[in-house]
Design a protein around this motif. Sequence first.
Motif, mmCIF file in Angstrom:
data_model
loop_
_atom_site.group_PDB
_atom_site.id
_atom_site.type_symbol
_atom_site.label_atom_id
_atom_site.label_comp_id
_atom_site.label_asym_id
_atom_site.label_seq_id
_atom_site.Cartn_x
_atom_site.Cartn_y
_atom_site.Cartn_z
ATOM 1 N N VAL A 195 -44.393 14.753 4.807
ATOM 2 C CA VAL A 195 -43.492 15.443 5.895
ATOM 3 C C VAL A 195 -43.642 14.697 7.222
ATOM 4 C CG1 VAL A 195 -44.322 17.542 4.623
ATOM 5 C CG2 VAL A 195 -45.553 17.036 6.763
ATOM 6 N N GLU A 196 -42.509 14.942 7.874
ATOM 7 C CA GLU A 196 -42.177 14.339 9.289
ATOM 8 C C GLU A 196 -41.849 15.368 10.252
ATOM 9 O OE1 GLU A 196 -39.600 11.027 11.575
ATOM 10 O OE2 GLU A 196 -39.780 10.844 9.274
ATOM 11 N N LEU A 197 -42.570 15.445 11.319
ATOM 12 C CA LEU A 197 -42.166 16.198 12.465
ATOM 13 C C LEU A 197 -41.956 15.334 13.836
ATOM 14 C CD1 LEU A 197 -45.028 19.113 12.559
ATOM 15 C CD2 LEU A 197 -42.586 19.083 11.627
ATOM 16 N N PRO A 198 -40.788 15.546 14.441
ATOM 17 C CA PRO A 198 -40.511 14.769 15.549
ATOM 18 C C PRO A 198 -41.354 15.257 16.988
ATOM 19 C CG PRO A 198 -38.694 16.342 15.366
ATOM 20 C CD PRO A 198 -39.719 16.504 13.977
ATOM 21 N N LEU A 199 -42.021 14.377 17.624
ATOM 22 C CA LEU A 199 -42.526 14.695 18.926
ATOM 23 C C LEU A 199 -42.056 14.200 20.026
ATOM 24 C CD1 LEU A 199 -46.178 13.541 17.613
ATOM 25 C CD2 LEU A 199 -45.091 16.000 17.536
ATOM 26 N N PRO A 200 -42.708 14.862 21.233
ATOM 27 C CA PRO A 200 -41.907 14.358 22.593
ATOM 28 C C PRO A 200 -42.204 12.778 22.919
ATOM 29 C CG PRO A 200 -43.303 16.385 22.835
ATOM 30 C CD PRO A 200 -43.430 15.719 21.438
ATOM 31 N N LEU A 255 -49.678 22.499 11.025
ATOM 32 C CA LEU A 255 -49.961 23.635 9.427
ATOM 33 C C LEU A 255 -48.864 24.435 9.304
ATOM 34 C CD1 LEU A 255 -52.017 25.065 7.888
ATOM 35 C CD2 LEU A 255 -52.738 26.244 10.024
ATOM 36 N N GLY A 256 -48.134 25.021 10.477
ATOM 37 C CA GLY A 256 -47.003 25.958 10.038
ATOM 38 C C GLY A 256 -45.840 25.418 9.508
ATOM 39 N N MET A 257 -45.147 24.496 10.545
ATOM 40 C CA MET A 257 -43.778 23.826 10.275
ATOM 41 C C MET A 257 -44.039 22.881 9.143
ATOM 42 S SD MET A 257 -42.136 23.775 14.104
ATOM 43 C CE MET A 257 -40.493 23.576 13.373
ATOM 44 N N GLY A 258 -44.884 21.951 9.317
ATOM 45 C CA GLY A 258 -45.384 20.826 8.288
ATOM 46 C C GLY A 258 -45.624 21.514 6.858
ATOM 47 N N PHE A 342 -42.441 20.598 23.617
ATOM 48 C CA PHE A 342 -42.413 20.116 22.076
ATOM 49 C C PHE A 342 -41.261 20.522 21.428
ATOM 50 C CE2 PHE A 342 -46.680 18.972 22.661
ATOM 51 C CZ PHE A 342 -47.000 18.062 21.849
ATOM 52 N N PHE A 343 -40.677 21.891 21.591
ATOM 53 C CA PHE A 343 -39.406 22.129 20.894
ATOM 54 C C PHE A 343 -38.229 21.447 21.524
ATOM 55 C CE2 PHE A 343 -42.097 25.209 18.979
ATOM 56 C CZ PHE A 343 -41.516 25.386 17.682
ATOM 57 N N SER A 344 -38.363 20.938 22.599
ATOM 58 C CA SER A 344 -37.128 20.082 23.200
ATOM 59 C C SER A 344 -37.230 18.763 22.401
ATOM 60 C CB SER A 344 -37.354 20.343 24.575
ATOM 61 O OG SER A 344 -37.203 21.351 25.308
ATOM 62 N N ALA A 345 -38.153 18.533 21.775
ATOM 63 C CA ALA A 345 -38.133 17.138 21.184
ATOM 64 C C ALA A 345 -37.534 17.275 19.888
ATOM 65 C CB ALA A 345 -39.436 16.515 20.859
ATOM 66 N N GLY A 346 -36.945 18.238 19.234
ATOM 67 C CA GLY A 346 -36.250 18.506 18.135
ATOM 68 C C GLY A 346 -36.886 18.783 16.955
ATOM 69 N N LEU A 347 -37.976 19.545 17.246
ATOM 70 C CA LEU A 347 -38.723 20.104 16.012
ATOM 71 C C LEU A 347 -37.756 20.979 15.295
ATOM 72 C CD1 LEU A 347 -42.396 21.082 17.668
ATOM 73 C CD2 LEU A 347 -41.649 19.669 15.398
ATOM 74 N N ALA A 348 -37.018 21.807 15.884
ATOM 75 C CA ALA A 348 -36.125 22.895 15.179
ATOM 76 C C ALA A 348 -34.754 22.814 15.838
ATOM 77 C CB ALA A 348 -36.856 24.373 15.259
#
Length: 860
Positions: A195-200, A255-258, A342-348
Motif C-alpha cells: 500500500v502507498e500513502l502520499p506524505l507532505p 493503520l486506518g487508511m492503509g 497531511f491531508f493537503s498532501a493528497g491522502l484523500a
Amino acid sequence: MKAIRRFTVRTVLPESIRPLSRLANNLRWSWNKSTEQLFADLNPQAWDSVNHDPVKLLGSLTREEIQQIAEDPELVERVQALDAELETYLNQPLWYQQEQPADAPKSIAYFSAEYGITSVLPQYSGGLGILAGDHLKTASDMGVPIVGVGLLYQHGYFKQSLSRDAWQLEDYPVLDPDGLPLSLLREEDGTPARVELPLPDGRRLLAQIWRADVGRVPLLLLDSNIADNDDHARNITDRLYGGGGDHRLQQELLLGMGGVRALRIFSRLTGAPAPEVFHCNEGHAGFLGIERISELMAPGTKGVPMSWDEALTAVRSATVFTTHTPVPAGIDRFEKDQIHRFFSAGLAPEVPTDRVLALGDENYDGGDPSKFNMAVMGLRLAQRANGVAKLHGKVSRDMFAGLWPGFEHDEVPISSVTNGVHVPSWIDPRMEALAVDRSQPDLESRWRAVNKVDDAELWKVRRELRSDLVQDVRARLRSSWKKRGAADAELGWTESVLDPDVLTIGFARRVPTYKRLTLMLRDPARLKRLLLDPHRPVQLVVAGKSHPADEMGKQMIRDLVKFTDDPEVRHRIVFLPNYDIAMARTLFPGCDVWLNNPLRPLEACGTSGMKAAINGGLNLSVLDGWWDEMYDGQNGWAIPTADNQASTEERDNIEAAALYELIEDHVAPRFYGEKASYDDDTVPHQWLAMVKHTLSNLGPKVSAKRMLEDYVTELYRPAALSGRAAAASEHAAARESSQLITRVRDGWPAVHVDHVEAESVAEIPQIGDDLTVTAYVQLGDLSPEDVTVEIGYGRVSESDHIHERRFGVLDQARATGDGKWAFTGSITIDRSGPFGYTVRVLPQHDFLTNKAELGLVVTA
C-alpha cells in the motif's frame, strides 16, 4: 562483529512430517493444547530454549533430529492426526454458520493498533491488545468471518528489566518477520503486495502486508520497514506507541487508511469477500472511515461518485466504534494544523480537508478548538458505538455527552458490550478438565459441572497450580536479580521465595497512576504484618510495565520494588519484570485472589480478573469495570470506595485501610478456614464453595464467546443490514437519506415549540387519569413526516428535573397555518407524588438508528 544483513533460513521437512510447518504457522497452536504439546515433545530442551516458539523450534532442529522425528511412527501419526484436525477446524460449519441467519455479514473487518495473541508475536502492550487477540481467537472458534488489520512493529513493545537501584529499564529487541509465524502477501508475479500513502513535501509511505493466521481468522499487519522508503518512513512502524507528533499520526494514518487499502488488496488476491462491516477498536484506526469515504467520492467509483454527505452517510451505516477510554487524557489528539498538512498532501484528494477537520473537532463545552480528537472522529464516523462494560458505557455517555447537546446523558447513543476472555487461552488444562464439561451444549451447563467436583480434588488442583506459580516465580526472580547485577552466591534466598501453602494474591497490569500499583504500600507496617502473620500469612505476586514516558508510573514500580527487596519480607512479596502472556499463563491459575484497586470509575473493563476467575481465583476489587456488574457477594470481595468529595490523599488512605481490613478479617480467615496452621492439609470447604460459585456463575459471563455473540447480534448484523440498505441500487438510499439529513439540518434552526396545552386534567389528578397534550410547533420548511413530537413525563425533583422518564408520541398532527402544526396525544398518569412533563421535537427517518443520532432536539 555485526552482520550487515540478516535473513532466516527455513527448515525443509520430509514429506511425512511436512504438516508441522502448517501447524507451527497457524497460531491456533497457542490455544490448542494437543498441538502445543506435540511441539514440546519433539525436543523438550530445545522447546524451552526457544521460549515455546514452534517456528523457532523447527528452525533450531538439526538435519539429524528432523530425520529422527520423521522416522518415529508415533510422532508421524500425531502430526498427521493434528493436521487433519486443523483442516476440519478450518472448514467445518461452526456457531456462526449453524445459528446465524443467512443475512448475517459475510465479512467483518476488525482494526486495532495492537494484538495480544501469543508471546511469540509480541505486538501488544496491555489490555487493549489482549482483548483484540481474544476477539480474533474467539471469532475463529465460532466461525465469525472476521479479518483483522493492524501494524507490524519492528520492535514490538519493550522488554522490561530492573536496574540494581530498582528503576525500570527498557530494551527493544529487533523482530525478524521471517522468523515469526507470518507470510508475506504477494502479487501474482511474486512481488510483495504494497500500500502507498502520499506524505507532505512530496514524500511517500510504502508498506508491505504480512499475514498471520489466527485459526480461521486472517490478520493483516502493515510493515513500513522496506528499502523503498526513506529512513523516516521505514521507522513509522518501529515501536508500538512509540514516538509522538507526526510519527504517531503517520502510524494511525497507515493503520486506518492503509489498512483499508490492504483489505482491498487481500480480497483481490485471495478472492475473500469484501468486508461489509468495519469495526474500529479504539480511535487509533479512525482514519479508516476517511479512506472509505474517499473510495466512494473518487471518479473511478462504480456508478456516480458520491458527495461528501452521501459518502459519510453510507460509511457510517456499516461502521462500529468501540471506545476503551474512561478518561479524556487517554485519547489520542493531534493539532489541527498537523491534520491539515497531511491531508493537503493528497491522502484523500476528493475529500475536503475542512470536512475531515470537522469530524475531530472538539466543538463542545470544554473542548479545545485547536485539537483534533481521534475518539470524537470515531464516534462521528460510526452509526453504532459501544463501551466495554456497563459502567464504562455510562462513563462514556457522560464523557462524550457534549457531542449530543440537548439530550440527557443516558440517551447518548453509546451502548456497551462487556469484554470477555478467550477461555481456551487462559484456563489451565487441569482446571478445565475438572470444572468444565465440554459435552454440554451451552455455556451455563458446561460450567455447572464444577458443582459435582469433590472439594478435596478441587483443593488438590488449586494447590498444584499454586505450586507451579511458586516454581515459576523463583526462576523468574533469580533471573531478574542476575540482570540487576547480583552474583549467584547472593541468590540462595530465591530458592525459598513464596510457599505453595500460603494464600497467594496476584496483581498484574499496566502501571498508569490510576491503577494504583502502590495502594498496598500506604501503610507499610500493616502490610508487613499481613505478609508475616504466623498463622494466616499472605503472599503477593506483582507484575506490570509502565510506559517508557510515564515517569510517575516508573516511580511507582521503583517504590514497590524497594519494598520487595527488604530481606524481612522478600520471601512473601515479589515483583516480576517483563509481564507478558507467557508469564500470565502461570500467574492467573496460580493465584487464589486477584487484586484490582483502580480509582473508580477509571477502569474501562479490566479483564485480568476474569482470567483469574475461570481458574478458580476469587476477585478482590474496587467495583469498577466488569466487576461492578458481576460481583454478587459470593464470588469475591468488593473494596469500598471513598466519597468522590475526598481528596486524592484521603481517598487512597481510606481505600487502602479497607483493603487491609478485607484481607485480614475476611479473605485470609476464609482461605485458612479451620486449619491449625497454614500448612495444615485441612480442606477449606467455605472457600471452595466460593470457588465453585465463581466458576459456575462467572465462567459463562466472562467468556469471550458471550462477548462475540453480543457483538454479532447487537452490532455486526444490524450494521451489515444498514450498510446493505444504504448501498443498494448504487447507494440510492444513502443518497436519499443524505439529502433528507441535509434538509433537516438546514431547516432545524426554524423549528421551535410555540406553546403546549393540556386538557382532561382533574383539579387533583390521580393515578390512572389520562392527560391529553397538544403542542403547537413551528416547523418552517419541514413537514410533520420529518419529525417526531414526544411528551416526556415522570417524577420531578424540586428543581423540576424529570426523573424515571417515559416518553409518549403526540402523533395526531394538523396544520394551523404559516408553517405551524398542532401535535396531540395522550398519556396515562402512572405514579403518585410530584409529576411533570415536557414536550420535545426530534428528527424522524427510517435510516436513523436512534433518537439522538443527529444530535438535533428542540424542547419546549
